[in-house]
Scaffold this active site. Structure first.
Site, PDB file in Angstrom:
ATOM      1  N   ARG A   1      26.114  30.994  39.737  1.00 11.82           N
ATOM      2  CA  ARG A   1      26.936  30.580  38.597  1.00 11.82           C
ATOM      3  C   ARG A   1      26.038  29.970  37.521  1.00 11.82           C
ATOM      4  NH1 ARG A   1      32.584  28.168  40.854  1.00 11.82           N
ATOM      5  NH2 ARG A   1      33.386  29.053  38.948  1.00 11.82           N
TER       6      ARG A   1
ATOM      7  N   LYS B   1      45.219  23.582  37.165  1.00 17.04           N
ATOM      8  CA  LYS B   1      43.887  22.956  37.212  1.00 17.04           C
ATOM      9  C   LYS B   1      42.995  23.493  36.102  1.00 17.04           C
ATOM     10  CE  LYS B   1      40.318  24.347  40.363  1.00 17.04           C
ATOM     11  NZ  LYS B   1      39.226  24.652  39.484  1.00 17.04           N
ATOM     12  N   ASN B   2      42.955  24.827  35.993  1.00 15.63           N
ATOM     13  CA  ASN B   2      41.991  25.435  35.070  1.00 15.63           C
ATOM     14  C   ASN B   2      42.381  25.263  33.608  1.00 15.63           C
ATOM     15  OD1 ASN B   2      40.389  26.181  37.201  1.00 15.63           O
ATOM     16  ND2 ASN B   2      41.246  28.243  37.361  1.00 15.63           N
TER      17      ASN B   2
ATOM     18  N   ARG C   1      40.869  20.218  46.093  1.00 17.75           N
ATOM     19  CA  ARG C   1      40.286  20.358  44.751  1.00 17.75           C
ATOM     20  C   ARG C   1      41.245  21.083  43.809  1.00 17.75           C
ATOM     21  NH1 ARG C   1      34.772  23.024  44.312  1.00 17.75           N
ATOM     22  NH2 ARG C   1      35.432  22.577  42.212  1.00 17.75           N
TER      23      ARG C   1
ATOM     24  N   ASP D   1      40.069  34.552  41.466  1.00 17.56           N
ATOM     25  CA  ASP D   1      40.582  33.409  42.238  1.00 17.56           C
ATOM     26  C   ASP D   1      41.657  33.801  43.252  1.00 17.56           C
ATOM     27  OD1 ASP D   1      38.919  31.526  41.179  1.00 17.56           O
ATOM     28  OD2 ASP D   1      40.355  30.709  39.754  1.00 17.56           O
TER      29      ASP D   1
END
Ligand code: UD1
Length: 434
Positions: free
Chosen positions: A128, A29-30, A414, A322
């Site tokens: 954030r 994903k990242n 997600r 994470d």
């Protein structure tokens, strides 16, 4: 269109069964999200293979379409044709749904010379801010005007600059790379992030015609040097997305926590050094098959699974924030005490309350959690409030006696394309419900 927030989906499982079997790890994903954003910068057609089928990717595809790009999504392949990109106003609905949308700022600014965007959303894991992103874009010559929740940025011409980041922020580094790729002159990012997803973005852009020096001594020094090229020099390419180190790490911690022996295929082995060190330190055996990108974890001998005294999250190559939540769950199941310090995000202990309801003994002191392991977890209904914490609650359910229901499990989609399907392949009794 998929949902990106609260939802009625849940995952239900019956725990206390050791894991067993093989599993293929999905694409990252990242890595995929900033590369999809980078497509906007490239006037042409890019084809990305190995993309994960997750809602954050759907959200990014919707954002790309909103700029005028043609997006064809079939399975794990996404083709992005940006020849007719013209729209610089990004829709709030998608930007608010996902923190990673912020990297579109640099790409759209580089392509169209202007971008209008609202403050991005994302997981509720702490403050954030995006001050470093805006600082970087301003240093490159962008004019920035903030109007309430909206950010307007424009530049007749972006110009290379020396940008010294106060912290090696992953997102800010990506945004600056994207805006600097077609700026006039040379940009030097000092104290740049070194995460593998940064390297992938640079590799992708260089294949498409950019001139970014990110390797060797530059990388060691935390520097990225970008020689701006004309937009017309960039061309569409085909690219394979790397596999997901965080998903692989989640499943390794699941085996450590629930017990058993599993083999993961398509693992980014070299990116998991600190994770493997931690898991080995806690008494499980890890065998690596470099040639096949395979990793086998054996955590069958439960007497050997003991907590290490201390670990802290930090920037790559140290232990990733994470994976802090899955680590907490594994620590609950190991003997002894583990102290975990969270150095990246302030509110990343939100699952602790849920784990305590299941019987865990965890004390919080500021940015530090102290886990006393060896307690029995009991199946309960718990609520996922964010992506990684949600996945960790599923891992807790696999360790608990009786039935666990993880409510609001849409958050997990997600980042994990099929967490219940994956654990089913590993022998767990788990399914989705709605
Ligand atoms: C972070 C993680 C990344 C992870 C992603 C998704 C790190 C260093 N980054 O990336 O590995 O995949 O979340 O969970 O682990 N900050 C500011 N101002 C800014 C930008 C950031 O103060 O403009 C602060 C943040 O509040 C945070 C830290 O810097 O404390 C890390 O932020 P950053 O790396 O930018 O976060 P992400 O890009 O979201």
């Amino acid at each position: 269109m998929a949902h990106f927030g609260r939802n009625s989906e849940y995952i239900r499982m019956e725990g206390k069964k050791p894991l067993d079997g093989r599993l293929q790890i999905q694409g990252s994903k990242n890595a995929a999200l900033p590369i999809l954003a980078a497509c906007v910068l490239i006037p042409g057609k890019c084809v990305l293979r190995g993309c994960p089928c997750i809602t954050d990717i759907e959200c990014m595809c919707s954002l790309l379409k909103s700029t005028g790009a043609g997006v064809e999504h079939s399975g794990s392949q996404i083709a992005v044709d940006t020849c007719s990109v013209r729209e610089y106003r990004l829709p709030e609905k998608y930007v608010s749904a996902m923190r990673s949308s912020v990297v579109l700022m640099g790409a759209v600014l580089g392509r169209l010379g202007e971008v209008h965007v609202n403050y991005p959303g994302g997981c509720v894991i702490g403050e954030r801010p995006i001050d470093m992103h805006l600082y970087g874009l301003e240093k490159l010559g962008a004019q920035i005007w903030i109007d309430g929740n909206h950010i307007h940025a424009y530049a007749d011409e972006l110009r290379g600059a020396v940008i010294d980041l106060p912290f090696p922020s992953v997102g800010a580094t990506q945004n600056i790379i994207l805006a600097a790729a077609t700026a006039r002159g040379t940009t030097v990012i000092k104290n740049a992030a070194k995460e593998p997803e940064i390297i992938e973005l640079c590799k992708f852009l260089n294949m498409a015609g950019a001139r970014i020096d990110y390797a060797g001594t530059q990388l060691k020094a935390g520097r990225i040097v970008i020689q701006g090229v004309e937009l017309s020099k960039l061309r569409g390419i085909e690219y394979e997305i790397i596999s997901d180190r965080i998903v692989a790490g989640t499943y390794l911690f699941a085996a450590l926590a629930a017990g058993g022996k599993i083999t993961l295929e398509n693992v980014p082995i070299r990116q998991l050094g600190s994770v493997c060190d931690t898991i080995r330190g806690m008494g499980a055996e890890i065998v690596i098959g470099e040639a096949e990108n395979e990793m086998t974890i054996n955590a069958c001998d439960r007497d050997r699974i003991t907590n290490i005294p201390y670990i802290e999250t930090d920037v790559y190559p140290d232990f990733p924030t994470d994976l802090q939540s899955p680590l907490l769950v594994a620590a609950c199941m190991a003997k002894g005490k583990l102290t975990v310090r969270e150095k990246i995000f302030s509110s990343r202990f939100r699952i602790v309350e849920e784990l305590r309801r299941m019987g865990a003994e965890i004390a919080i002191e500021g940015d530090t959690a102290i886990v006393t392991g060896g307690r029995e977890l009991e199946g309960r209904t718990v609520i996922a409030r964010e992506l990684r914490g949600g996945a960790a609650l599923v891992v807790a359910g696999l360790c608990a006696s009786g039935i666990t229901t993880v409510a609001d499990s849409g958050f997990i989609r997600r980042g994990y394309q099929d967490i219940a399907g994956d654990f089913t392949k590993l022998g767990a009794r788990i399914s989705y419900g709605e």
